[in-house]
Scaffold this active site. Sequence first.
Site, PDB file in Angstrom:
ATOM      1  CB  ALA A  86      13.332 -13.344 -82.018  1.00 43.41           C
ATOM      2  CG  ASP A 113       1.843  -5.042 -85.042  1.00 47.01           C
ATOM      3  OD1 ASP A 113       2.257  -5.802 -85.939  1.00 47.01           O
ATOM      4  OD2 ASP A 113       0.638  -4.792 -84.877  1.00 47.01           O
ATOM      5  CB  VAL A 114       6.461  -6.886 -88.178  1.00 52.09           C
ATOM      6  CG1 VAL A 114       7.555  -7.377 -87.234  1.00 52.09           C
ATOM      7  CG2 VAL A 114       5.401  -7.953 -88.408  1.00 52.09           C
ATOM      8  CE1 TYR A 136       2.226 -18.953 -92.220  1.00 56.51           C
ATOM      9  CE2 TYR A 136       2.360 -21.086 -93.317  1.00 56.51           C
ATOM     10  CZ  TYR A 136       2.921 -20.114 -92.500  1.00 56.51           C
ATOM     11  OH  TYR A 136       4.174 -20.301 -91.969  1.00 56.51           O
ATOM     12  CB  SER A 139       5.697 -22.079 -94.788  1.00 57.98           C
ATOM     13  OG  SER A 139       4.942 -23.277 -94.800  1.00 57.98           O
ATOM     14  CB  ALA A 174       0.597 -14.500 -96.578  1.00 53.29           C
TER      15      ALA A 174
END
Length: 248
Positions: free
Chosen positions: A14, A63-64, A160, A146, A163
């Site tokens: 964020a 860090d996620v 990407y 996405s 994922a």
Amino acid sequence: MFDLSGRAALVTGAGQNAGAGIARALAARGAAVAVNDLVPERAEAVSGGITASGGTAVPVAFDVTDLDAVREGVARARAELGRHVDILVHNAGIPADFGQGPFRTLAPGRWRGPVEINLFGAMNCVSAVVDDMCEAGWGRIVQISSGAARTGSDQGLSLYGAAKSGVEGFIRHLSQELAPSGVTANTLALGLQTNAAGDATEVFAAKIPTRRLGTPEDVGAAVVYLASPEASWMTGQTLNLNGGSVTT
């Protein structure tokens, strides 16, 4: 309508762009927001801006992809905001190595980055907050995805896209497990955003029916709905936010 007063939200990634727009929108509807980013200065800047505007926010940099760090960050957010996380928005999704390029050219060492941040990052964050949501009988999980998850392209997005496809599947199954507990889980799949187009903004915008790219404010408004009490019957869905560039 869409009143989030008394709720606490955690928004990952964020510190800029869509994530910052999400954090600001949730705060504007009354939620206390834990602003996460990998870069502490970015989280602090967005959090400070919300506070200066009269909202409630705290920065929580972590860090996620690191489960221990996620748990520590969630505990810190809970202590500083004074309640458990009611709303999780997992927006973090772009690793340092985006892994862009034709798959045939990508060394195996580059395969994991997009999957770690998008899929395992989501699992880490959900794991850290979901028990409190279920025990309270109310919760909202919003996964940012996405159009690349469901629409193939020749722009080197195979890692990407894979994922994002994976995390959309996770959210669909998760929604079914959590629904009886009053917790919803949905995915918001974004089309091209202003920050991604660079100097080619006008070229890309001309190809979109609305003739413009998405903004942080567009994303924030959609998340506010999914996080709201009014969205209690919306779960397990992937909603497209793309200016009509792909229709379903």
